[in-house]
Design a protein around this motif. Structure first.
Motif, PDB file in Angstrom:
ATOM      1  N   TRP A 157      -9.956  -5.714  -1.381  1.00  0.00           N
ATOM      2  CA  TRP A 157     -11.064  -4.681  -2.417  1.00  0.00           C
ATOM      3  C   TRP A 157     -11.461  -5.024  -3.017  1.00  0.00           C
ATOM      4  O   TRP A 157     -10.997  -6.188  -4.644  1.00  0.00           O
TER       5      TRP A 157
ATOM      6  N   ARG B  83       0.917  -1.308  -0.410  1.00  0.00           N
ATOM      7  CA  ARG B  83      -0.187   0.501  -0.380  1.00  0.00           C
ATOM      8  C   ARG B  83       0.624   1.628   0.054  1.00  0.00           C
ATOM      9  O   ARG B  83       0.623   2.000  -0.675  1.00  0.00           O
TER      10      ARG B  83
ATOM     11  N   ARG C 208      -6.979  -5.545   2.414  1.00  0.00           N
ATOM     12  CA  ARG C 208      -6.736  -4.700   0.872  1.00  0.00           C
ATOM     13  C   ARG C 208      -7.261  -5.876   0.032  1.00  0.00           C
ATOM     14  O   ARG C 208      -6.984  -6.269  -1.060  1.00  0.00           O
TER      15      ARG C 208
ATOM     16  N   HIS D 148     -10.982   1.454  -2.692  1.00  0.00           N
ATOM     17  CA  HIS D 148      -9.566   1.746  -1.376  1.00  0.00           C
ATOM     18  C   HIS D 148     -10.912   1.484  -0.512  1.00  0.00           C
ATOM     19  O   HIS D 148     -12.199   1.726  -0.967  1.00  0.00           O
TER      20      HIS D 148
END
Length: 102
Positions: free
Chosen positions: A60, A21, A57, A51
């Motif tokens: 997503w 990230r 993550r 996001h």
């Protein structure tokens, strides 16, 4: 022993996502902020990563830009994104353009 291995793997995975990230996603975002050109702006049919602070993550969502929404200054401020279930509108600050050729 198993708990130590599990914790170690969790730390490795979290470090990987944090680094990814920090290095990759934030660099993609900065490309849109510093001197945006036609190549770096969002275009219709671009594949993007959405996001979401509530999800890890790895979860997503991917989406496809179907409409570009501009502000009064004619700059791209938001996009309508087609996900697998619906069409949503998100500001460009929450969108990360992937490097996938059309």
């Amino acid at each position: 022993m198993l708990i130590k291995q599990f914790n170690y793997r969790e730390r490795l995975l979290n470090n990987f996502w944090r680094q990814w990230r920090k290095d990759y996603l934030l660099n993609l975002k900065s490309v849109h902020i510093v001197n945006p050109t036609k190549e770096t702006e969002f275009k219709i049919n671009d594949i993007i990563l959405i996001h979401d602070d509530r999800l890890p993550r790895s979860l997503w969502k991917l989406g496809k830009v179907v409409e570009i929404l501009t502000g009064r200054d004619k700059k791209v401020r938001a996009c309508a994104i087609k996900t697998e279930n619906s069409i949503i509108k998100r500001p460009v600050q929450l969108l990360h353009n992937l490097e996938i050729p059309n």
